[in-house]
Design a protein around this motif. Structure first.
Motif, PDB file in Angstrom:
ATOM      1  N   ARG A 227       0.811  -1.220   0.000  1.00  0.00           N
ATOM      2  CA  ARG A 227       0.000   0.000   0.000  1.00  0.00           C
ATOM      3  C   ARG A 227       0.848   1.276   0.000  1.00  0.00           C
ATOM      4  NH1 ARG A 227      -2.968  -0.851  -2.499  1.00  0.00           N
ATOM      5  NH2 ARG A 227      -4.476   0.747  -1.913  1.00  0.00           N
ATOM      6  N   PHE A 228       1.282   1.666  -1.161  1.00  0.00           N
ATOM      7  CA  PHE A 228       2.024   2.922  -1.286  1.00  0.00           C
ATOM      8  C   PHE A 228       1.692   3.579  -2.624  1.00  0.00           C
ATOM      9  CE2 PHE A 228       5.472   5.731  -2.400  1.00  0.00           C
ATOM     10  CZ  PHE A 228       5.850   6.317  -1.206  1.00  0.00           C
ATOM     11  N   GLY A 229       1.277   4.812  -2.558  1.00  0.00           N
ATOM     12  CA  GLY A 229       1.000   5.575  -3.779  1.00  0.00           C
ATOM     13  C   GLY A 229       1.473   7.001  -3.579  1.00  0.00           C
ATOM     14  N   TYR A 230       1.431   7.782  -4.626  1.00  0.00           N
ATOM     15  CA  TYR A 230       1.804   9.192  -4.480  1.00  0.00           C
ATOM     16  C   TYR A 230       1.102  10.050  -5.522  1.00  0.00           C
ATOM     17  CZ  TYR A 230       5.359   8.193  -8.161  1.00  0.00           C
ATOM     18  OH  TYR A 230       6.009   7.823  -9.312  1.00  0.00           O
ATOM     19  N   ALA A 231       1.067  11.363  -5.212  1.00  0.00           N
ATOM     20  CA  ALA A 231       0.509  12.324  -6.161  1.00  0.00           C
ATOM     21  C   ALA A 231       1.611  13.273  -6.580  1.00  0.00           C
ATOM     22  CB  ALA A 231      -0.615  13.114  -5.513  1.00  0.00           C
ATOM     23  N   LEU A 232       1.533  13.747  -7.819  1.00  0.00           N
ATOM     24  CA  LEU A 232       2.420  14.790  -8.307  1.00  0.00           C
ATOM     25  C   LEU A 232       1.541  15.971  -8.703  1.00  0.00           C
ATOM     26  CD1 LEU A 232       4.595  12.527 -10.662  1.00  0.00           C
ATOM     27  CD2 LEU A 232       5.192  13.288  -8.355  1.00  0.00           C
ATOM     28  N   GLY A 233       1.942  17.151  -8.283  1.00  0.00           N
ATOM     29  CA  GLY A 233       1.154  18.336  -8.635  1.00  0.00           C
ATOM     30  C   GLY A 233       1.890  19.594  -8.210  1.00  0.00           C
TER      31      GLY A 233
END
Ligand SMILES: Cc1ncc(COP(=O)(O)O)c(C=O)c1O
Length: 365
Positions: A227-233
């Motif tokens: 369970r690992f995710g990320y956002a770029l913005g």
């Protein structure tokens, strides 16, 4: 006694908790071949496994804000600075945090069918309305219809690149048109590593502060259970979404594993190479079945349409499970196509077994 139902927020009425029957089934009987959930078939590399163990030894400690991981993610992704990165418990949490930041009850989210089922589920729990636009016959997003569906209540449009389950990469022009609107545009890139980061919409996102890219280690990195995710913005947008972060949403063990996985780009490349090899094999073998349409994929899953053979999705998936212990994914009859089914690419042995099973089903009809 308190009337619990009366105290409940009204938009939870009629909703059910998320439940995946096929994942339950696969855990109940571990001998089943899991080709239904777009997981990677390969376990963690040794470098990742060792770090997970190292993290486990320190499980009595809280993690810090994990800036070293954000820095690494920025480096991998066109050299972005760490304040362009937000970490989540899977990209599902990234989507959830973004929805919570911009949607309130009565607001609208637009998605394009067919797509990942969690968008609507997470919008529902906020009391937002999901507007679903059907893709074109070739599964391209119908940009005119999407644009027309944008109303003053629309806060978010979410479109995946490549899309699940259709596997197609999306043209920049679609995102360009939508990013100019007064909405948050989420580009879900859960599967982008399979076709290469050069296909990412990061260059567009850099132009548009209202655009967010969602990523995960669940697919090409093969770490769905971690369970690992990320956002770029843009930092301002990331800063807004960060306000919703659940404290310590990334466990210390996961942080250790994620950092090791992000640092092992060679290990990632090898997993991608094997998966893409499996994709070419399954696509070319099953294309030989008369009446089957194969939709070429840029992910680790392939969508097939067997409608012309007269076979129905459920029939195919049930037969392959009953006779060969392989779980595939049945699909709703989008566009009246009742023979749609999806195969997640496995390891070499699983792919061969699956091709044999599917061929046998069609040969025996
Ligand atoms: C398009 C898409 N986005 C996001 C996810 C969620 O991935 P996770 O929450 O494991 O990062 C999935 C999982 O199947 C998916 O298909």
């Amino acid at each position: 006694m308190a009337d619990i139902k009366k105290l409940m927020v009204p938009w939870l009425e009629g909703l059910k908790p998320y439940f995946s029957e096929h994942i339950e089934k696969a855990w109940e009987d571990r001998s089943l071949v899991r080709m239904m959930s777009n997981e990677g078939p390969f376990g963690p590399q040794k470098a990742v496994f060792d770090k997970l163990v190292e993290g486990a030894k320190m499980a009595n400690r809280y993690p810090d804000s994990l800036n070293h991981i954000k820095k690494k993610i920025g480096e991998i992704n066109f050299g972005l600075d760490q304040d362009w990165v937000l970490l989540g418990n899977g990209s599902t949490e990234i989507l959830d945090m973004t929805f919570r930041s911009f949607l309130q009850p009565g607001d609208e989210l637009i998605q394009s069918l067919p797509c990942y089922g969690i968008y609507i589920q997470r919008a529902n729990i906020i009391g937002a309305k999901t507007v679903s636009i059907m893709s074109k016959d070739n599964w391209e997003y119908d940009i005119d219809k999407i644009e027309n569906a944008i109303s003053p209540r629309t806060k978010i449009v979410v479109l995946a690149n490549p899309n699940n389950p259709t596997g197609n990469l999306i043209d920049d022009s679609i995102y360009n048109r939508l990013a100019r609107k007064d909405i948050i545009l989420i580009c879900d890139e859960a599967y982008i590593e399979y076709s290469g980061l050069e296909n990412s919409k990061i260059p567009l996102m850099k132009k548009y502060p209202n655009m967010i890219i969602a990523r995960t280690l669940s697919k090409a990195y093969g770490l769905a259970g971690m369970r690992f995710g990320y956002a770029l913005g843009h930092p301002e947008t990331i800063g807004i979404i960060s306000r919703t972060i659940m404290s310590w949403n990334i466990s210390l063990i996961c942080a250790f594993g994620a950092y090791a996985a992000l640092n092992d780009q060679e290990g990632l490349k090898e997993k991608i190479r094997l998966t893409n090899e499996g994709r070419d094999y399954i696509e070319s073998e099953l294309a030989k079945i008369e009446g089957i349409t194969v939709f070429h994929t840029n992910g680790n899953y392939i969508l097939f349409d067997a409608s012309k053979t007269g076979a129905k999705s459920e029939e195919i998936v049930n037969a392959v499970l009953e006779k060969h212990n392989i779980i595939l994914r049945k699909m709703n009859p989008f566009k009246g196509r009742e023979g749609l089914f999806r195969i997640t690419i496995g390891n070499k042995e699983e792919n061969e077994k699956c091709v044999k099973a599917v061929k046998e089903f069609f040969e025996s009809r």
